[in-house]
Design a protein around this motif. Structure first.
Motif, PDB file in Angstrom:
ATOM      1  N   GLN A 181      15.642  -6.704   5.844  1.00  0.00           N
ATOM      2  CA  GLN A 181      15.493  -5.250   5.803  1.00  0.00           C
ATOM      3  C   GLN A 181      14.515  -4.830   4.721  1.00  0.00           C
ATOM      4  O   GLN A 181      13.719  -3.905   4.911  1.00  0.00           O
ATOM      5  CB  GLN A 181      16.844  -4.577   5.573  1.00  0.00           C
ATOM      6  CG  GLN A 181      17.758  -4.623   6.772  1.00  0.00           C
ATOM      7  CD  GLN A 181      19.128  -4.044   6.466  1.00  0.00           C
ATOM      8  OE1 GLN A 181      19.444  -3.742   5.315  1.00  0.00           O
ATOM      9  NE2 GLN A 181      19.953  -3.896   7.498  1.00  0.00           N
ATOM     10  N   GLU A 182      14.564  -5.501   3.568  1.00  0.00           N
ATOM     11  CA  GLU A 182      13.638  -5.172   2.481  1.00  0.00           C
ATOM     12  C   GLU A 182      12.194  -5.460   2.884  1.00  0.00           C
ATOM     13  O   GLU A 182      11.284  -4.686   2.569  1.00  0.00           O
ATOM     14  CB  GLU A 182      14.003  -5.946   1.215  1.00  0.00           C
ATOM     15  CG  GLU A 182      15.259  -5.452   0.539  1.00  0.00           C
ATOM     16  CD  GLU A 182      15.700  -6.330  -0.622  1.00  0.00           C
ATOM     17  OE1 GLU A 182      15.087  -7.394  -0.844  1.00  0.00           O
ATOM     18  OE2 GLU A 182      16.666  -5.938  -1.295  1.00  0.00           O
ATOM     19  N   ALA A 234      11.047  -5.471   5.977  1.00  0.00           N
ATOM     20  CA  ALA A 234      10.677  -4.467   6.978  1.00  0.00           C
ATOM     21  C   ALA A 234      10.381  -3.123   6.317  1.00  0.00           C
ATOM     22  O   ALA A 234       9.436  -2.427   6.696  1.00  0.00           O
ATOM     23  CB  ALA A 234      11.786  -4.314   8.011  1.00  0.00           C
ATOM     24  N   ALA A 235      11.165  -2.754   5.315  1.00  0.00           N
ATOM     25  CA  ALA A 235      10.946  -1.499   4.606  1.00  0.00           C
ATOM     26  C   ALA A 235       9.629  -1.543   3.831  1.00  0.00           C
ATOM     27  O   ALA A 235       8.914  -0.536   3.744  1.00  0.00           O
ATOM     28  CB  ALA A 235      12.105  -1.208   3.664  1.00  0.00           C
ATOM     29  N   GLU A 236       9.308  -2.703   3.284  1.00  0.00           N
ATOM     30  CA  GLU A 236       8.057  -2.850   2.550  1.00  0.00           C
ATOM     31  C   GLU A 236       6.858  -2.639   3.482  1.00  0.00           C
ATOM     32  O   GLU A 236       5.853  -2.041   3.091  1.00  0.00           O
ATOM     33  CB  GLU A 236       7.971  -4.230   1.907  1.00  0.00           C
ATOM     34  CG  GLU A 236       6.706  -4.432   1.097  1.00  0.00           C
ATOM     35  CD  GLU A 236       6.519  -5.856   0.651  1.00  0.00           C
ATOM     36  OE1 GLU A 236       6.199  -6.048  -0.535  1.00  0.00           O
ATOM     37  OE2 GLU A 236       6.685  -6.761   1.487  1.00  0.00           O
ATOM     38  N   ALA A 237       6.990  -3.120   4.711  1.00  0.00           N
ATOM     39  CA  ALA A 237       5.905  -2.951   5.675  1.00  0.00           C
ATOM     40  C   ALA A 237       5.630  -1.475   5.944  1.00  0.00           C
ATOM     41  O   ALA A 237       4.484  -1.084   6.172  1.00  0.00           O
ATOM     42  CB  ALA A 237       6.236  -3.668   6.971  1.00  0.00           C
ATOM     43  N   VAL A 238       6.665  -0.655   5.875  1.00  0.00           N
ATOM     44  CA  VAL A 238       6.504   0.779   6.104  1.00  0.00           C
ATOM     45  C   VAL A 238       5.991   1.475   4.850  1.00  0.00           C
ATOM     46  O   VAL A 238       5.070   2.286   4.900  1.00  0.00           O
ATOM     47  CB  VAL A 238       7.838   1.401   6.563  1.00  0.00           C
ATOM     48  CG1 VAL A 238       7.744   2.915   6.633  1.00  0.00           C
ATOM     49  CG2 VAL A 238       8.250   0.828   7.911  1.00  0.00           C
ATOM     50  N   HIS A 239       6.589   1.146   3.714  1.00  0.00           N
ATOM     51  CA  HIS A 239       6.276   1.848   2.469  1.00  0.00           C
ATOM     52  C   HIS A 239       5.000   1.363   1.793  1.00  0.00           C
ATOM     53  O   HIS A 239       4.300   2.141   1.149  1.00  0.00           O
ATOM     54  CB  HIS A 239       7.441   1.729   1.475  1.00  0.00           C
ATOM     55  CG  HIS A 239       8.694   2.380   1.966  1.00  0.00           C
ATOM     56  ND1 HIS A 239       8.770   3.718   2.245  1.00  0.00           N
ATOM     57  CD2 HIS A 239       9.920   1.870   2.247  1.00  0.00           C
ATOM     58  CE1 HIS A 239       9.992   4.017   2.662  1.00  0.00           C
ATOM     59  NE2 HIS A 239      10.710   2.905   2.681  1.00  0.00           N
ATOM     60  N   ASP A 240       4.724   0.070   1.915  1.00  0.00           N
ATOM     61  CA  ASP A 240       3.555  -0.492   1.244  1.00  0.00           C
ATOM     62  C   ASP A 240       2.855  -1.477   2.186  1.00  0.00           C
ATOM     63  O   ASP A 240       3.033  -2.700   2.074  1.00  0.00           O
ATOM     64  CB  ASP A 240       3.993  -1.189  -0.050  1.00  0.00           C
ATOM     65  CG  ASP A 240       2.829  -1.533  -0.957  1.00  0.00           C
ATOM     66  OD1 ASP A 240       1.672  -1.245  -0.576  1.00  0.00           O
ATOM     67  OD2 ASP A 240       3.074  -2.091  -2.043  1.00  0.00           O
ATOM     68  N   PRO A 241       2.062  -0.964   3.133  1.00  0.00           N
ATOM     69  CA  PRO A 241       1.439  -1.839   4.125  1.00  0.00           C
ATOM     70  C   PRO A 241       0.494  -2.882   3.525  1.00  0.00           C
ATOM     71  O   PRO A 241       0.371  -3.982   4.059  1.00  0.00           O
ATOM     72  CB  PRO A 241       0.655  -0.887   5.023  1.00  0.00           C
ATOM     73  CG  PRO A 241       1.131   0.475   4.713  1.00  0.00           C
ATOM     74  CD  PRO A 241       1.755   0.439   3.366  1.00  0.00           C
ATOM     75  N   ALA A 290       2.561  -5.781   2.365  1.00  0.00           N
ATOM     76  CA  ALA A 290       3.052  -6.500   3.538  1.00  0.00           C
ATOM     77  C   ALA A 290       1.942  -7.354   4.150  1.00  0.00           C
ATOM     78  O   ALA A 290       2.179  -8.493   4.570  1.00  0.00           O
ATOM     79  CB  ALA A 290       3.597  -5.514   4.565  1.00  0.00           C
TER      80      ALA A 290
END
Length: 130
Positions: free
Chosen positions: A83-84, A86-93, A96
């Motif tokens: 989940q972390e 996946a969240a990083e991919a959204v918040h900090d592309p 990622a």
């Protein structure tokens, strides 16, 4: 030695703490070895034997309950890590993307190393770089 010298009621509160590193050792060995090598590995066999001794000492019900708790914690930790990421991919592309590139490079090096190992096992010559 510990499970043979202690009564079950002394071991029960600490059973999860005891099982966790043994189970982790089995998982790590299973991940690093080929599936056919896992069962013949003396390290895995010893770890499973230790778990069996603890199961015999404290009883199957108590052991299975503790083992299930350990597995649940491992699964929850793995899910949290996913989940972390996946969240990083959204918040900090950008971060990622760096992670993916690094992973791809490691995979590329691993494949090269495996090909080279197989080539040397066959007796083939080293690949010439021009």
């Amino acid at each position: 030695a510990l499970c043979a010298s202690c009564a079950a009621h002394y071991l029960t509160p600490y059973l999860e703490l005891i099982i966790d590193p043994i189970d982790r050792a089995i998982r790590e060995a299973s991940n690093s070895l080929r599936p056919e090598e896992v069962e013949s590995s003396p390290f895995v066999a010893l770890s499973k034997e230790v778990l069996q001794l603890y199961e015999d000492a404290v009883g199957t019900d108590c052991f299975v309950e503790s083992y299930a708790k350990v597995n649940r914690k491992v699964r929850e930790k793995r899910d949290k890590r996913r989940q972390e990421i996946a969240a990083e991919a959204v918040h900090d592309p950008q971060a990622a993307a760096k992670r993916k590139i690094k992973k791809q490079l490691l995979e590329k090096e691993r494949k090269k190393r495996r090909v080279e190992d197989r080539r040397s096992m066959r007796g083939g010559a080293k690949k010439k770089h021009y």
